[in-house]
Write a protein that holds these residues in place. Structure first.
Motif, PDB file in Angstrom:
ATOM      1  N   GLY A  87       0.812  -1.214   0.000  1.00  0.00           N
ATOM      2  CA  GLY A  87       0.000   0.000   0.000  1.00  0.00           C
ATOM      3  C   GLY A  87       0.842   1.259   0.000  1.00  0.00           C
ATOM      4  O   GLY A  87       1.910   1.301  -0.612  1.00  0.00           O
ATOM      5  N   GLU A  91       4.976   2.783  -1.912  1.00  0.00           N
ATOM      6  CA  GLU A  91       4.859   3.588  -3.124  1.00  0.00           C
ATOM      7  C   GLU A  91       5.423   4.992  -2.891  1.00  0.00           C
ATOM      8  O   GLU A  91       5.455   5.487  -1.770  1.00  0.00           O
ATOM      9  CB  GLU A  91       3.377   3.705  -3.528  1.00  0.00           C
ATOM     10  CG  GLU A  91       2.712   2.354  -3.750  1.00  0.00           C
ATOM     11  CD  GLU A  91       1.190   2.423  -3.677  1.00  0.00           C
ATOM     12  OE1 GLU A  91       0.655   3.507  -3.356  1.00  0.00           O
ATOM     13  OE2 GLU A  91       0.555   1.385  -3.914  1.00  0.00           O
ATOM     14  N   ILE A 188      -6.596   0.613   1.613  1.00  0.00           N
ATOM     15  CA  ILE A 188      -5.856  -0.632   1.404  1.00  0.00           C
ATOM     16  C   ILE A 188      -6.407  -1.774   2.254  1.00  0.00           C
ATOM     17  O   ILE A 188      -6.436  -2.927   1.832  1.00  0.00           O
ATOM     18  CB  ILE A 188      -4.341  -0.412   1.662  1.00  0.00           C
ATOM     19  CG1 ILE A 188      -3.547  -1.697   1.416  1.00  0.00           C
ATOM     20  CG2 ILE A 188      -4.080   0.123   3.049  1.00  0.00           C
ATOM     21  CD1 ILE A 188      -3.517  -2.131  -0.009  1.00  0.00           C
ATOM     22  N   GLN A 191      -9.260  -3.152   0.462  1.00  0.00           N
ATOM     23  CA  GLN A 191      -8.810  -3.785  -0.776  1.00  0.00           C
ATOM     24  C   GLN A 191      -8.162  -5.144  -0.527  1.00  0.00           C
ATOM     25  O   GLN A 191      -8.128  -5.986  -1.430  1.00  0.00           O
ATOM     26  CB  GLN A 191      -7.832  -2.853  -1.503  1.00  0.00           C
ATOM     27  CG  GLN A 191      -8.496  -1.584  -2.032  1.00  0.00           C
ATOM     28  CD  GLN A 191      -7.491  -0.571  -2.528  1.00  0.00           C
ATOM     29  OE1 GLN A 191      -6.312  -0.608  -2.163  1.00  0.00           O
ATOM     30  NE2 GLN A 191      -7.943   0.373  -3.338  1.00  0.00           N
ATOM     31  N   ASN A 197     -11.024  -5.322  -6.783  1.00  0.00           N
ATOM     32  CA  ASN A 197     -11.020  -3.887  -6.519  1.00  0.00           C
ATOM     33  C   ASN A 197      -9.989  -3.234  -7.420  1.00  0.00           C
ATOM     34  O   ASN A 197      -9.324  -3.914  -8.215  1.00  0.00           O
ATOM     35  CB  ASN A 197     -10.757  -3.603  -5.029  1.00  0.00           C
ATOM     36  CG  ASN A 197      -9.449  -4.229  -4.554  1.00  0.00           C
ATOM     37  OD1 ASN A 197      -8.363  -3.832  -4.979  1.00  0.00           O
ATOM     38  ND2 ASN A 197      -9.554  -5.230  -3.670  1.00  0.00           N
ATOM     39  N   GLU A 198      -9.831  -1.922  -7.303  1.00  0.00           N
ATOM     40  CA  GLU A 198      -8.951  -1.219  -8.237  1.00  0.00           C
ATOM     41  C   GLU A 198      -7.481  -1.579  -8.060  1.00  0.00           C
ATOM     42  O   GLU A 198      -6.662  -1.349  -8.968  1.00  0.00           O
ATOM     43  CB  GLU A 198      -9.124   0.298  -8.093  1.00  0.00           C
ATOM     44  CG  GLU A 198      -8.720   0.850  -6.740  1.00  0.00           C
ATOM     45  CD  GLU A 198      -8.916   2.350  -6.657  1.00  0.00           C
ATOM     46  OE1 GLU A 198      -8.272   2.965  -5.799  1.00  0.00           O
ATOM     47  OE2 GLU A 198      -9.717   2.891  -7.445  1.00  0.00           O
ATOM     48  N   ARG A 199      -7.128  -2.169  -6.917  1.00  0.00           N
ATOM     49  CA  ARG A 199      -5.731  -2.562  -6.685  1.00  0.00           C
ATOM     50  C   ARG A 199      -5.490  -4.027  -7.024  1.00  0.00           C
ATOM     51  O   ARG A 199      -4.469  -4.375  -7.631  1.00  0.00           O
ATOM     52  CB  ARG A 199      -5.359  -2.291  -5.216  1.00  0.00           C
ATOM     53  CG  ARG A 199      -3.887  -2.553  -4.901  1.00  0.00           C
ATOM     54  CD  ARG A 199      -3.601  -2.291  -3.428  1.00  0.00           C
ATOM     55  NE  ARG A 199      -3.671  -0.881  -3.108  1.00  0.00           N
ATOM     56  CZ  ARG A 199      -2.639  -0.046  -3.108  1.00  0.00           C
ATOM     57  NH1 ARG A 199      -1.440  -0.491  -3.446  1.00  0.00           N
ATOM     58  NH2 ARG A 199      -2.798   1.213  -2.789  1.00  0.00           N
ATOM     59  N   TYR A 200      -6.402  -4.880  -6.613  1.00  0.00           N
ATOM     60  CA  TYR A 200      -6.236  -6.324  -6.823  1.00  0.00           C
ATOM     61  C   TYR A 200      -7.452  -6.906  -7.541  1.00  0.00           C
ATOM     62  O   TYR A 200      -8.583  -6.752  -7.075  1.00  0.00           O
ATOM     63  CB  TYR A 200      -6.072  -7.053  -5.486  1.00  0.00           C
ATOM     64  CG  TYR A 200      -4.976  -6.508  -4.603  1.00  0.00           C
ATOM     65  CD1 TYR A 200      -3.633  -6.614  -4.959  1.00  0.00           C
ATOM     66  CD2 TYR A 200      -5.288  -5.878  -3.394  1.00  0.00           C
ATOM     67  CE1 TYR A 200      -2.629  -6.109  -4.148  1.00  0.00           C
ATOM     68  CE2 TYR A 200      -4.288  -5.375  -2.563  1.00  0.00           C
ATOM     69  CZ  TYR A 200      -2.964  -5.488  -2.949  1.00  0.00           C
ATOM     70  OH  TYR A 200      -1.977  -4.988  -2.138  1.00  0.00           O
ATOM     71  N   GLU A 205      -3.440 -11.978  -6.123  1.00  0.00           N
ATOM     72  CA  GLU A 205      -2.570 -10.813  -6.292  1.00  0.00           C
ATOM     73  C   GLU A 205      -2.215 -10.189  -4.945  1.00  0.00           C
ATOM     74  O   GLU A 205      -1.096  -9.720  -4.743  1.00  0.00           O
ATOM     75  CB  GLU A 205      -3.251  -9.780  -7.190  1.00  0.00           C
ATOM     76  CG  GLU A 205      -3.450 -10.243  -8.624  1.00  0.00           C
ATOM     77  CD  GLU A 205      -4.138  -9.204  -9.484  1.00  0.00           C
ATOM     78  OE1 GLU A 205      -4.396  -8.080  -8.983  1.00  0.00           O
ATOM     79  OE2 GLU A 205      -4.420  -9.502 -10.656  1.00  0.00           O
ATOM     80  N   GLU A 209       1.574  -9.971  -3.276  1.00  0.00           N
ATOM     81  CA  GLU A 209       2.224  -8.742  -2.808  1.00  0.00           C
ATOM     82  C   GLU A 209       2.681  -8.870  -1.357  1.00  0.00           C
ATOM     83  O   GLU A 209       3.758  -8.404  -0.992  1.00  0.00           O
ATOM     84  CB  GLU A 209       1.305  -7.534  -2.966  1.00  0.00           C
ATOM     85  CG  GLU A 209       2.013  -6.241  -2.588  1.00  0.00           C
ATOM     86  CD  GLU A 209       1.275  -4.989  -2.999  1.00  0.00           C
ATOM     87  OE1 GLU A 209       1.861  -3.909  -2.853  1.00  0.00           O
ATOM     88  OE2 GLU A 209       0.119  -5.083  -3.457  1.00  0.00           O
TER      89      GLU A 209
END
Length: 353
Positions: A87, A91, A188, A191, A197-200, A205, A209
């Protein structure tokens, strides 16, 4: 209005599908609630204490020893978070704002001096626009521990205190903002529990991560030991390249990171990544359990500061023995565990070190 048998059957199938939760989704959700969110919450609390400590110390309401304990608490919480940097903290290079390492050219000391010469009264607003080198725990450690700084001297204390309080403020604000991002309605945490969702797109996935972050952290421990041990400098020890060498907290940081990695493996209630290994993979589970146990046992024997152990043959041998246990742990996660879970780890942030 009566529903047809066909409609009832469809509803029953939908309910059945919803109840059959993907094991990887279950594990991701369990780690989020039982390990990740509590770790980030603890990190925020230690930064709150750090900020409060800096203010109290600079107002002569707290002694240096107590201020150092607050720093060590924040540093340990950050070290424990290393295997969990999914999350926001994974980044945008945000982690550099928390800790600047390795400091190969003593940039922390030089940039702190340059900043204070240019702007004696550092404020949080000024620090926010400054280099990451002076924003984090490494700069805070420099001020509290460097032998060139005497904080018992009122003049020196007055020189460095604005920076201390600004760093405390920065760390508290940063960690609080990150936790808010975790706990937001579509953050996060959500998610990692509900897919897609928009991340996974799917739970696999998310698990990939989590494992990738854990593998990177364990590999990072090898670098944090290997660099001062001289593994990249033809065997010549480099004690000033150690993490937290000024506070002699290098090994306690290693311990905190290792404990964080083991929490991802075990989970809060044996519901971590290990739960994804069925009975047919019991041998691998036992092997990883044994690797963690051996690594902890070796670490427990390393009671002296890293800088001292680097000075004599027995100390260096003990460090090498411990390094090898980390190497085994790393390879088990990166190799056998990833293959068994069907996960392609891809690029490791520490590759090439």
């Amino acid at each position: 209005m009566m529903r047809s048998p066909f409609t009832i059957a469809l509803a029953g199938l939908a309910l059945s599908a919803c109840s059959q939760t993907d094991p990887q989704q279950t594990t991701s959700a369990a780690l989020t609630e039982g390990v990740l969110v509590p770790a980030y919450s603890s990190w925020v609390e230690t930064n709150r204490q750090l900020a409060s400590s800096g203010v109290a110390f600079c107002a002569d309401q707290q002694d240096l020893a107590t201020a150092r304990q607050a720093f060590l608490g924040a540093q340990s919480a950050w070290a424990g978070l290393q295997p969990m940097l999914v999350g926001p903290m994974g980044e945008g290079n945000l982690s550099w704002q928390v800790q600047f390492w390795p400091d190969k050219k003593n940039l922390v000391a030089r940039q702190v001096t340059a900043l204070l010469n240019k702007t004696p009264q550092v404020t949080p607003a000024i620090l926010d626009k400054s280099s990451v080198v002076v924003q984090g725990l490494t700069a805070y450690e420099y001020v509290l521990y460097d032998t060139s700084i005497d904080l018992n001297d009122p003049a020196q204390k007055a020189r460095y205190c604005p920076l201390l309080t600004a760093i405390g403020d920065h760390q508290q604000a940063l960690s609080t903002h990150v936790l808010e991002q975790w706990q937001a309605e579509d953050g996060i945490s959500a998610q990692l529990k509900t897919f897609p969702n928009e991340r996974y797109a799917e739970p696999t996935e998310a698990i990939a991560e989590l494992l990738r972050t854990q593998v990177t952290a364990i590999d990072g421990l090898k670098k944090k030991l290997g660099t001062p041990m001289g593994r990249q400098s033809k065997g010549t020890p480099q004690p000033y390249q150690a993490e937290a060498w000024r506070s002699n907290a290098s090994m306690s940081n290693v311990s905190a990171t290792l404990a964080g990695a083991e929490k991802i493996w075990h989970g809060a209630n044996n519901d971590g990544i290990q739960a994804l290994l069925g009975d047919d993979n019991k041998a691998l589970k036992d092997k990883i359990d044994a690797a963690y146990a051996e690594t902890r046992a070796q670490l427990a024997t390393l009671q002296r500061p890293l800088s001292e152990m680097l000075k004599d043959e027995q100390g260096r041998k003990s460090l090498n023995d411990f390094y090898e246990t980390l190497n085994i742990l790393h390879r088990l996660h990166e190799g056998e565990l990833a293959r068994t879970l069907g996960i392609q780890l891809g690029f490791n942030a520490n590759d090439g070190d």
